[in-house]
Enzyme design. Structure first.
Site, PDB file in Angstrom:
ATOM      1  N   LYS A 196      29.274  56.600  29.692  1.00  6.43           N
ATOM      2  CA  LYS A 196      29.174  56.712  28.233  1.00  6.43           C
ATOM      3  C   LYS A 196      29.921  55.580  27.540  1.00  6.43           C
ATOM      4  O   LYS A 196      29.403  54.965  26.604  1.00  6.43           O
ATOM      5  CB  LYS A 196      29.687  58.071  27.776  1.00  6.43           C
ATOM      6  CG  LYS A 196      28.767  59.205  28.194  1.00  6.43           C
ATOM      7  CD  LYS A 196      29.309  60.560  27.805  1.00  6.43           C
ATOM      8  CE  LYS A 196      28.332  61.647  28.232  1.00  6.43           C
ATOM      9  NZ  LYS A 196      28.778  62.992  27.807  1.00  6.43           N
ATOM     10  N   CYS A 219      34.299  59.968  26.920  1.00 10.23           N
ATOM     11  CA  CYS A 219      34.845  61.161  27.580  1.00 10.23           C
ATOM     12  C   CYS A 219      33.711  62.054  28.049  1.00 10.23           C
ATOM     13  O   CYS A 219      32.632  62.071  27.453  1.00 10.23           O
ATOM     14  CB  CYS A 219      35.703  61.980  26.610  1.00 10.23           C
ATOM     15  SG  CYS A 219      37.170  61.158  26.012  1.00 10.23           S
ATOM     16  N   ASP A 220      33.977  62.817  29.084  1.00  8.93           N
ATOM     17  CA  ASP A 220      33.055  63.859  29.488  1.00  8.93           C
ATOM     18  C   ASP A 220      33.840  64.960  30.188  1.00  8.93           C
ATOM     19  O   ASP A 220      34.746  64.680  30.978  1.00  8.93           O
ATOM     20  CB  ASP A 220      31.962  63.341  30.415  1.00  8.93           C
ATOM     21  CG  ASP A 220      30.825  64.333  30.495  1.00  8.93           C
ATOM     22  OD1 ASP A 220      29.972  64.321  29.583  1.00  8.93           O
ATOM     23  OD2 ASP A 220      30.802  65.145  31.436  1.00  8.93           O
ATOM     24  N   SER A 221      33.495  66.201  29.880  1.00 13.99           N
ATOM     25  CA  SER A 221      34.203  67.348  30.455  1.00 13.99           C
ATOM     26  C   SER A 221      33.274  68.180  31.322  1.00 13.99           C
ATOM     27  O   SER A 221      32.096  68.338  31.008  1.00 13.99           O
ATOM     28  CB  SER A 221      34.765  68.242  29.339  1.00 13.99           C
ATOM     29  OG  SER A 221      35.682  67.541  28.540  1.00 13.99           O
ATOM     30  N   GLY A 240      36.994  63.527  32.037  1.00 13.15           N
ATOM     31  CA  GLY A 240      37.080  62.114  32.373  1.00 13.15           C
ATOM     32  C   GLY A 240      37.247  61.308  31.101  1.00 13.15           C
ATOM     33  O   GLY A 240      36.656  61.639  30.071  1.00 13.15           O
TER      34      GLY A 240
END
Length: 196
Positions: A51, A69-71, A106
């Protein structure tokens, strides 16, 4: 100094704003389903990098710091992102209730001014309440669980169904402020210089 958030998440934007940082938002066009990894933490990291990289490549942010970010929720070593539909959200909550999982986010920051990139993950243990089937059905019917990793929020309707956390509260919302501050420091960017 421009800080660009490569995320459509209103919760991430609100977290940054509450911390005194007013990011520009440029949503990445990354197809999350096209990525895989060996562990939930690795998947969160891969997606965050994808991203951030996608947005950082745009000429309109050539002079900016880009945050991606990624969760994902790690439950028994399996990664759970956003549920695909209400049925999946109900099934997931029935497996989560009364248990704990790890919310992994992340983070990837790319400083387009220098070309430097730093990536890292933050993890927070989340204890879920022992919900009844009726509570699960009512929560899923609101639509909220369909738009968030792990099918829950801590800062919305789902907050009543999280009985405890161990670690960074902001990470559960989707962006760890302490980790982001550390990453920025590694890129020679002072956190306080971003305050508005």
């Amino acid at each position: 100094m421009r800080l660009v958030l490569a995320s459509a998440s209103p919760a991430r934007r609100a977290t940054l704003r509450a911390a005194g940082i007013c990011p520009e938002v440029v949503v990445s066009e990354v197809d999350e389903s096209a990525y895989s990894a060996d562990t939930p933490a690795a998947l969160a990291q891969v997606l965050a990098v994808a991203k951030a990289s996608s947005v950082a490549a745009l000429t309109m942010v050539a002079d900016a710091i880009v945050v991606g970010c990624d969760s994902v929720l790690d439950l028994d070593g399996q990664a759970f992102g956003k549920p695909v539909d209400a049925g999946e959200a109900v099934r997931r909550w029935r497996s989560m209730r009364g248990r704990s999982g790890t919310l992994v986010t992340g983070h990837c920051v790319i400083d387009n001014r220098t070309g430097k990139q730093v990536a890292a993950t933050a993890s927070t243990q989340v204890q879920f309440a022992d919900l009844s089937d009726a509570e699960i059905d009512a929560y899923v019917a609101t639509g909220e669980p369909l738009h968030v990793a792990g099918a829950f929020t801590i800062d919305g309707l789902g907050g009543a169904f999280v009985s405890g956390i161990e670690g960074d509260h902001h990470n559960v919302v989707g962006l760890s402020l302490p980790l982001l501050r550390t990453i920025l420091r590694d890129l020679d960017v002072e956190w306080t210089s971003l305050w508005r």
